[in-house]
Design a protein around this motif. Structure first.
Motif: not given
Ligand code: GLU
Length: 903
Positions: A12, A44, A47-48, A51-52, A281, A284-285, A288, A294, A310
């Protein structure tokens, strides 16, 4: 596991670096992103998601979304505009703007986007019409949300509730609720939260005083916990309160401390945490968060706006990919100070509005540029935390999936941890207050205590009993409508005398059932009268006549006369009753009939008196009549004898009143009811003349005739000339113990006793079901027997015997059959005698060589015209002889040959 996490983070991070590095490549789509520092989670999430999207090549052909994340000050529209202009001016321009969030900055950026036709993408609540702007929002349409809130309240049947709102935006969200509650059958109180400057206690106290139990609260999620804490501090989190929050983020909060308080705390949510994508998700978060700290996490659930950001990025990426596959989508540099628009902006915007796909927030679909067709989960805080109890969609409306069984289980769990406060009125045999603890260590006992013990053993609750301050059952004040007594205590459940349940001989009435909830009835009863037994009257001089009703006596005399006469007639017809009065002189021609009128009367009365008689019938006909008469006498005399004993021993009462009607028409016996209770209300509300008259009398003499409690009423009956109108169960109890009291007349109505609880009490169904169970198991019947019968040392001689005796004087209906049999028998005897007569007439006619008719005329003349009982017979040939002036073609009694004929 840890290795996988580290690898994912590494990938990532690399990709983010890659995205940033590719700035300037016109194959990529540059977007402007502006977020205020307080919306870090949205930044965030963007961003996430970006990115994905880039990793998963959502745009195809190696194109990426590139962005230069800018942080702007809240409500600083100048800075926001400047940032957007700077981005637009860059070499390739921009293909969309995300953010800012604060209202003023957002409004300015939206106008800018509008002017240059650059799509502005939002994920937050914005009630303004998106058509006015070059903007698209994945946040559900506010009208649809508002409708969902209103539908839910309608489903719950809320007619009386309070709305607490925070600001103008709240009123837009609550618009549909406010519209619905405009109807006349709604009572809605509106209160503003801001007026209380973040101190909610005074607001809550006001609500409590006004007995407002159902609240819809529209406030920021961050205020909810404090609100509930303050509600708890003023005892407003009991099971009678229902707080419905309009926020979609209740699941984010840690409400564990309120889980066992009992209050119903509900809300709706857009993001289903059980959705697979959401779960992935979150994982995933979480990875992070562990490594990048985060602020997205640390929460129990993903915030709606975060998830929507998202979804917004994904929606944008899909639309861009779709449009790019159909045409060349390239961006261009635009100058804020010059006119110009992005040519592809409108197409991209329309592509986004036509999109349909499933995101973290469910199906994303736009109608008229507004996101509609959403699914909202309906959530509730239970002992196991927040659970989804149903869902709402525009098409299906509210659909509660939390089954009844689950609800019962849930309520039962809560009841097990509860100590119910029981209000009662000490009144034997329902509840006695003991001066010292009994063998079970309880200070109370009685029928109701046994019932409560049985219920608590089954349902697992504990209870404590207190007596209603004024010892009143409960009635509403005519002018204020305010309830007193136990019902008042239930309504005022939050005050010092808080009661969860009222348990006593409390009658279920319509008026009460409108303000409190009742269980199924556990005893059935009706209003009746209790009065002192009058002195008994000495037995009646003629009580020996009582066993048979006057009708029967009259019919019996008539039957006696008829049968006697019949016997006389039949004996005349039949030749076999004519006998030689001198048996030693066989040649005597004189014949005699023993059944003269007097003898017939004597014969029948002799058998009626059970004495027999010296005269006995000889012919079949007369014997038949005698047999039926004896049968008649047998039955009648046995019945008479059976009843006579009761009548002779009966001491008759001189009862001055026999029912309410009698009571209402006299003035010598004062009568009354309980001052405040259902019996009084029965008379007050009755439309029947008798009861109206009685109520007029009672209310006019209230001071003298109305009593404060049943005990006082019964005492008054015992010591004064007073009739007390009370309930049959209580009267029954007194009558069994006080032999000088009696119930007068029948029940005036029919009703039941039930346990009562405040409206919407979660316990009422559980208690009700268990009461039915106890009834089926006959436990309630055994409690009744224990307290009414077994506990009594006195056994009064009941008036049953008297009652049965007086009501069983034999009427014609009881013995009519015997009369019929007797009549039948008599007719039979008559017919036989006629046959005997005709047969003899025939024989004599032949012997006398006379015609049959002349022989018969002579015989009849003898029987009916010359009515004598003796005569001389002629020759055995049957010649006519005359004796005592009677001529008769005698039936020969002699010679011997003919004697046979007579025998
Ligand atoms: N059971 C009655 C009530 O609930 C009280 C007794 C009465 O009114 O006779 O009000």
């Amino acid at each position: 596991m840890r290795g996988i996490q580290e690898f994912t983070i590494w990938i990532l991070t690399l990709s983010i670096v890659y995205v940033q590095r590719t700035d300037g490549d016109n194959k990529n789509y540059r977007v402007a992103t502006l977020f205020e520092p307080e919306y870090e989670s949205l930044r965030l999430a963007f961003n996430n998601a970006a990115t994905n999207v880039n990793i998963q090549e959502k745009l195809g052909q190696g194109r990426n979304i590139i962005f230069d994340m800018r942080t702007v000050k809240p409500q600083d529209s100048f800075e926001a505009n400047k940032e957007v202009c700077r981005e637009m001016r860059s070499r390739d321009g921009i293909a969309a703007v995300f953010g800012p969030i604060s209202s003023m900055s957002r409004a300015h950026v939206q106008s800018l986007c509008n002017a240059f036709e650059i799509p502005h993408i939002q994920s937050i609540w914005d009630p303004r019409e998106p058509r006015e702007y070059f903007s698209v929002s994945v946040y559900p349409d506010h009208n649809e949300l508002s409708k969902a809130y209103a539908d839910l309240l309608t489903y719950w049947g809320w007619k009386e509730f309070t709305v607490i709102y925070e600001d103008g935006d709240s009123l837009i969200r609550l618009q549909k609720i406010l519209e619905t509650a405009r109807g006349t059958d709604y009572t809605m109180t509106i209160r503003q939260l801001e007026m209380y400057q973040n101190k909610y206690t005074s607001l809550l106290k006001e609500i409590k005083e006004k007995h407002e139990y159902k609240l819809v609260i529209d406030c920021h999620t961050s205020k909810i916990k404090q609100f509930l804490q303050e509600a708890d501090s003023v005892n407003m989190l009991s099971e009678y309160y229902h707080y419905h929050f309009t926020t979609l983020d209740l699941s984010q909060l840690d409400l564990d401390q309120f889980m066992h308080k009992g209050a119903n705390i509900t809300s709706m949510r857009l993001i289903d945490p059980n959705n697979k994508d959401v779960r992935n998700m979150m994982v995933d978060w979480r990875i992070r968060h562990t490594y990048l700290s985060s602020p997205l996490l640390g929460m129990r659930a993903i915030a709606t706006e975060t998830a929507l950001m998202y979804d917004a990025v994904y929606m944008y990426a899909r639309a861009l990919k779709g449009l790019a596959s159909a045409q060349n989508v390239s961006t261009e540099s635009l100058n804020c100070n010059k006119q110009g628009t992005w040519k592809k902006g409108l197409s991209l915007l329309n592509y986004m509005k036509a999109i349909e796909y499933n995101g973290l927030s469910g199906k994303i679909k736009f109608y008229d540029g507004k996101r509609k067709d959403i699914r909202l989960g309906i959530i509730s805080l239970t002992q196991k935390g927040i659970i989804e109890i149903g869902h709402w969609t525009n098409k299906t409306g509210v659909n509660i999936t939390f089954t009844h069984k689950e609800k019962v289980y849930n309520d039962l769990e809560r009841l097990r941890n509860t100590t119910l406060r029981i209000v009662t009125v000490y009144d034997p045999p329902y509840v006695y207050n003991l001066s010292e603890p009994n063998e079970k260590g309880q200070m109370h006992e009685g029928f109701i205590v046994d019932l409560l013990d049985a219920l608590s053993a089954k349902l697992g609750f504990k209870y404590e009993i207190y007596e209603q301050e004024k010892r009143d059952y409960g009635s509403a004040d005519d002018t204020t409508g305010k309830w007193n007594g136990m019902i008042g205590d239930l309504i005022e459940r939050d005050s010092v005398n808080k009661a969860d349940v009222a348990a006593a001989g409390l009658t279920i009435t319509y008026d009460r059932a409108r303000v409190v909830d009742f269980t199924m009835p556990f005893l059935n009863l009706g209003i009746t009268i209790i009065y002192r037994k009058p002195d008994s009257k000495p037995p009646d001089l003629f009580s020996f006549l009582s066993p048979l009703s006057p009708d029967v006596w009259i019919y019996m005399i008539a039957a006696y006369l008829c049968v006697s006469f019949m016997l006389f007639v039949i004996a005349r017809f039949t030749p076999y009753e004519w006998e030689n009065p001198h048996p030693c002189n066989e040649d005597s021609e004189e014949v005699e009939n023993q059944f003269t009128i007097l003898n017939s009367l004597w014969f029948t009365i002799g058998s009626l008196m059970q004495q027999g008689c010296d005269i006995m019938p000889k012919a079949i006909s007369t014997r038949s009549v005698a047999i039926f008469w004896w049968f008649f006498v047998l039955i009648l005399v046995s019945s008479y004898t059976a009843n006579l004993a009761a009548f002779l021993t009966m001491s008759r009462m001189n009862v001055p009143i026999k029912n309410a009607e009698d009571l209402s028409k006299q003035v010598l016996i004062p009568y009354g009811t309980l001052m405040s209770g259902s019996t009084r209300n029965f008379f007050k509300k009755s439309n029947m003349t008798t009861y109206k008259r009685m109520y007029a009398y009672m209310s006019a003499n209230e001071e003298k005739v109305m009593v404060g409690g049943n005990t006082e009423g019964f005492h008054k009956v015992k010591t004064e000339n007073y009739a007390f109108l009370a309930e049959s169960t209580s009267i029954d109890y007194q009558v069994q113990r006080n032999c000088d009291l009696m119930q007068v007349g029948d029940l005036l109505d029919s009703k039941g006793y039930g346990l009562a609880a405040p409206k919407d009490s979660p316990w009422i169904d559980l208690l009700s079901t268990e009461i039915v169970n106890l009834q089926e198991k006959q436990d309630i019947a055994s409690f009744y027997k224990k307290w009414w019968v077994d506990k009594s040392d006195i056994v009064c001689e009941t008036e049953e015997k008297d009652k049965s005796a007086s009501s069983s004087a034999l009427g014609i209906a009881n013995v009519g059959g015997v009369f019929v049999v007797l009549a039948g028998g008599s007719i039979f005897g008559l017919l036989v005698s006629i046959l005997e007569f005709l047969w003899k007439v025939g024989r004599n006619a032949r012997a006398d060589k006379q015609s049959f008719w002349s022989e018969m005329t002579e015989e009849l003349r003898f029987i009916f015209v010359r009515c004598k009982s003796t005569r001389n017979t002629g020759e055995s040939t049957g010649k006519t002889v005359e004796n005592n002036g009677v001529t008769f073609n005698a039936v020969p009694t002699v010679p011997t040959a003919n004697k046979e004929t007579f025998d």
